[in-house]
Design a protein around this motif. Structure first.
Motif, PDB file in Angstrom:
ATOM      1  N   LEU A 103     -19.819 -50.112 -18.797  1.00 23.18           N
ATOM      2  CA  LEU A 103     -19.631 -51.351 -18.039  1.00 23.18           C
ATOM      3  C   LEU A 103     -19.504 -51.169 -16.528  1.00 23.18           C
ATOM      4  N   GLU A 123     -26.064 -58.272 -24.033  1.00 26.78           N
ATOM      5  CA  GLU A 123     -24.655 -57.905 -24.118  1.00 26.78           C
ATOM      6  C   GLU A 123     -24.470 -56.445 -24.555  1.00 26.78           C
ATOM      7  N   ARG A 164     -34.961 -50.535 -13.826  1.00 23.87           N
ATOM      8  CA  ARG A 164     -34.140 -51.728 -13.595  1.00 23.87           C
ATOM      9  C   ARG A 164     -35.026 -52.983 -13.662  1.00 23.87           C
ATOM     10  N   ARG A 208     -25.578 -50.513 -15.229  1.00 16.76           N
ATOM     11  CA  ARG A 208     -24.441 -51.304 -14.745  1.00 16.76           C
ATOM     12  C   ARG A 208     -23.375 -50.431 -14.090  1.00 16.76           C
ATOM     13  N   THR A 247     -28.239 -50.298 -26.138  1.00 18.39           N
ATOM     14  CA  THR A 247     -28.050 -49.555 -24.891  1.00 18.39           C
ATOM     15  C   THR A 247     -29.129 -48.476 -24.683  1.00 18.39           C
ATOM     16  N   THR A 268     -29.348 -51.994 -18.423  1.00 16.20           N
ATOM     17  CA  THR A 268     -30.030 -52.365 -17.182  1.00 16.20           C
ATOM     18  C   THR A 268     -30.250 -53.871 -17.051  1.00 16.20           C
ATOM     19  N   ASP A 269     -29.990 -54.607 -18.119  1.00 15.04           N
ATOM     20  CA  ASP A 269     -30.264 -56.044 -18.128  1.00 15.04           C
ATOM     21  C   ASP A 269     -28.972 -56.765 -18.526  1.00 15.04           C
ATOM     22  N   THR A 270     -28.375 -57.481 -17.553  1.00 13.50           N
ATOM     23  CA  THR A 270     -27.063 -58.079 -17.815  1.00 13.50           C
ATOM     24  C   THR A 270     -27.141 -59.275 -18.767  1.00 13.50           C
ATOM     25  N   SER A 271     -28.376 -59.727 -19.083  1.00 14.18           N
ATOM     26  CA  SER A 271     -28.480 -60.826 -20.059  1.00 14.18           C
ATOM     27  C   SER A 271     -28.359 -60.298 -21.498  1.00 14.18           C
TER      28      SER A 271
END
Ligand code: ZN
Length: 238
Positions: free
Chosen positions: A197, A81, A68, A39, A101, A76-79
């Motif tokens: 972030l 948190e 990614r 991110r 992470t 790497t995966d915004t779904s």
């Protein structure tokens, strides 16, 4: 001819101190930054470019798009948190658990790319910011990982090249010691970016920000970082 080092640099505290140490040791520096879909990629790149100017280094950017595409990590995966972490959670047994992470095989892949680069430019060392603090929860930061990777590297380059060595000058250190070492070698700590972030300012509450804050405080060094949520969080806790 000056000896050359590839310095794997995320733009964060540890890798920047490691690169500055390499410079102190007389190496010609070639910073190496990997984009693997994290991110904070854009913000990290900006930091690396600024750090490179100060350290008189050139920069090579590498893409590892498979990580990614694969996802499976909060980086790497915004779904998934990115959790806010308390300082307490970074102590004791909890600190040894694998956090969301974690990016599978990230350091292995980054180092394999860095090794290819080192062979092509004839660099004899690959500097990394691996350290004892992160090795507690990320095994690919450990001294054992470096040792085993170097063993493998001997057979990973062509017979006409001498295999570069991965050098991890901070591998026995925790972050406060790294900050102090950074001050000693005059590393550009104010240009580093650690947040997971990727916003303009450090969030102040992710694991990486918490480690950074604690490191400066425990080192007794003034923290040059502006944290976005530090103030609001303090207010909400009142
Ligand atoms: Zn953060």
């Amino acid at each position: 001819m000056r000896k050359k080092a590839v310095c794997v640099c995320s733009g964060g505290l540890d890798s920047t101190v490691a690169a500055t140490i390499a410079r102190r040791e007389g190496y010609e520096l070639h910073l190496f930054h990997a984009s693997y879909g994290q991110r904070a990629e854009k913000r990290e790149r900006e930091a690396v470019k600024e750090i490179a100017k100060v350290l008189h280094a050139d920069v090579k950017f590498a893409e590892i798009p498979f990580l990614r595409a694969l996802g499976g990590s909060a980086l790497t995966d915004t779904s998934i948190e990115i959790p806010a972490v308390s300082e307490e959670a970074l102590k004791g047994e909890e600190a040894r658990e694998t956090p969301p992470t974690w990016v599978p095989c990230r350091n292995l892949l980054i180092l394999a790319h860095a090794c290819a680069y080192a062979e092509v430019i004839g660099a004899e060392a690959i500097f990394v910011g691996f350290n004892a603090e992160e090795a507690m929860s990320y095994p690919d930061n450990s001294e054992d990982f470096v040792h085993r990777f170097n063993f493998l590297l001997e057979k990973a380059v062509s017979s006409r090249s001498i295999a570069p060595k991965v050098v991890a000058p901070l591998v026995k250190m925790f972050k406060p010691e790294i900050v102090r070492r950074g001050v000693e070698v005059n590393a550009p700590l104010h240009l580093t970016y650690s947040c997971y972030l990727g916003e303009e300012k450090h969030c102040g509450v992710c694991e990486s920000c918490m480690r950074r804050k604690r490191a400066f405080r425990e080192a007794g060094v003034k923290d040059p970082t502006e944290y976005a949520q530090a103030k609001e969080k303090a207010e909400s806790e009142e």
